[in-house]
Write a protein that holds these residues in place. Structure first.
Motif, mmCIF file in Angstrom:
data_model
loop_
_atom_site.group_PDB
_atom_site.id
_atom_site.type_symbol
_atom_site.label_atom_id
_atom_site.label_comp_id
_atom_site.label_asym_id
_atom_site.label_seq_id
_atom_site.Cartn_x
_atom_site.Cartn_y
_atom_site.Cartn_z
ATOM 1 N N ILE A 34 -6.471 -4.114 -0.282
ATOM 2 C CA ILE A 34 -7.403 -3.624 -1.805
ATOM 3 C C ILE A 34 -5.713 -2.662 -1.833
ATOM 4 O O ILE A 34 -5.293 -3.330 -3.514
ATOM 5 N N GLU A 35 -5.646 -1.068 -1.031
ATOM 6 C CA GLU A 35 -4.127 -0.506 -1.871
ATOM 7 C C GLU A 35 -4.847 -0.051 -3.741
ATOM 8 O O GLU A 35 -5.929 -0.145 -3.851
ATOM 9 N N ASN A 36 -3.222 -0.292 -3.861
ATOM 10 C CA ASN A 36 -3.544 0.381 -5.740
ATOM 11 C C ASN A 36 -3.379 -1.464 -6.982
ATOM 12 O O ASN A 36 -3.122 -1.249 -7.617
ATOM 13 N N LYS A 37 -4.269 -2.456 -5.528
ATOM 14 C CA LYS A 37 -3.489 -3.763 -6.381
ATOM 15 C C LYS A 37 -4.462 -3.813 -7.726
ATOM 16 O O LYS A 37 -5.985 -3.951 -7.933
ATOM 17 N N ARG A 38 -3.900 -4.940 -8.675
ATOM 18 C CA ARG A 38 -4.841 -5.447 -9.214
ATOM 19 C C ARG A 38 -4.280 -6.774 -8.789
ATOM 20 O O ARG A 38 -4.027 -7.420 -8.883
ATOM 21 N N ALA A 39 -5.739 -7.322 -9.929
ATOM 22 C CA ALA A 39 -6.060 -8.972 -9.151
ATOM 23 C C ALA A 39 -6.298 -9.684 -10.507
ATOM 24 O O ALA A 39 -7.066 -9.446 -11.534
ATOM 25 N N TYR A 40 -5.807 -10.994 -10.679
ATOM 26 C CA TYR A 40 -5.810 -11.970 -11.398
ATOM 27 C C TYR A 40 -6.764 -12.989 -11.212
ATOM 28 O O TYR A 40 -6.192 -14.204 -10.265
ATOM 29 N N PHE A 41 -7.902 -13.448 -12.293
ATOM 30 C CA PHE A 41 -7.928 -14.267 -11.749
ATOM 31 C C PHE A 41 -8.146 -15.275 -12.899
ATOM 32 O O PHE A 41 -8.248 -15.459 -14.020
#
Length: 287
Positions: free
Chosen positions: A71-78
């Motif tokens: 998770i951390e501070n990440k953004r995910a792109y789907f």
């Protein structure tokens, strides 16, 4: 065609590092439409395809399972696209901040310590386990304490709820030693990079009179069982010791040789007995 793209796309992270993403088939999509999911955690990365699809009864992809998600501070792109009858359909794209979709685990190690003298109970716990937040101050809690029903005393179940509790302890000041209670706790964000949705409830912990009575009854039952077992063991050992320490019996009188005189007397007695039997036989025949 409009309406062929997926709908209701939702992702949830649970148990720290597992993630499920699900969707519904497009409203105008035909029965042979198939969907494919791709994702990445940085715009500079290349998309990676799903390795473990969730399928409906028609074999169409309606979700994807992920493991070892950080998770951390990440953004995910789907990206979800697809095809039907050899032709591409409308694609779907979405960006998600991962910590916002995490379902927090229950608070850990919930314990209750009650004292009748103070009529209070100290409740303690540990923060939920996450992969990206280590500070205890990042969580606040909701506590539900339930007074369990008691048909014999005509007591109905009642609950007391406390929200927005910070720290890792709470004093329950309405404790009654004559009643039985249960407690459960869940966590949420307290101003950090944590989901604002309430997490999972902890397993209820019960405390109070009924629990103590149950323990006492078990102890009273266990004591006579242990005593009987000890007595049986001592009797067995005593019998065994008596058998092993008993006096060895004396042999009978040793065998002695027959003297000539004894043999003569015994032969004479047998001869006399034989003659008597012959006389008795003759008398019976004459009569």
């Amino acid at each position: 065609m409009n309406g062929t793209a997926i709908e209701n796309f939702v992702c949830v992270i649970f148990n720290v590092s597992f993630m499920n993403c699900t969707w519904h088939v497009g409203r105008t999509a035909s029965g042979d439409t198939q969907y494919f999911l791709y994702w990445k955690t940085s715009r500079k990365e290349d998309f990676t395809g799903c390795q473990n699809y969730i399928k409906d009864n028609c074999g169409r992809h309606t979700g994807c399972r992920f493991q070892n998600v950080t998770i951390e501070n990440k953004r995910a792109y789907f990206l979800v696209n697809g095809s039907t009858r050899g032709q591409n359909i409308q694609s779907y794209e979405k960006m998600i901040i991962l910590y916002r979709i995490e379902k927090l685990t229950p608070p850990l190690n919930v314990t209750v310590n009650c004292t009748e003298a103070s009529h209070g109970c100290e409740i303690r716990w540990q923060p939920p386990h996450t992969s990206h937040v280590k500070r205890r101050a990042c969580f606040k809690y909701e506590i539900v304490i339930e007074n369990k029903a008691d048909p014999e005393k005509n007591i109905k179940t009642t609950s007391k709820t406390e929200r927005s509790i910070t720290g890792n302890s709470y004093i329950f000041g309405s404790f009654n030693a004559e009643k039985r209670y249960s407690i459960k706790i869940r966590a949420t964000d307290n101003g950090c990079l944590v989901s604002t949705s309430w997490g999972e409830w902890s397993t209820p912990v019960e405390f109070g009179k009924e629990q103590l009575t149950s323990t006492s009854s078990y102890t009273l039952f266990l004591i006579p069982v242990l005593a009987a077992s000890l007595i049986l063991f001592l009797c067995t050992v005593s019998i065994y010791l008596k058998k092993t320490s008993a006096t060895v019996p004396q042999p009978r009188r040793p065998f002695h040789e027959i003297s000539p005189m004894d043999f003569h007397i015994e032969y004479k007695d047998q001869l006399t007995k034989h003659e008597t039997e012959e006389i008795i036989t003759i008398i019976e025949e004459v009569a």
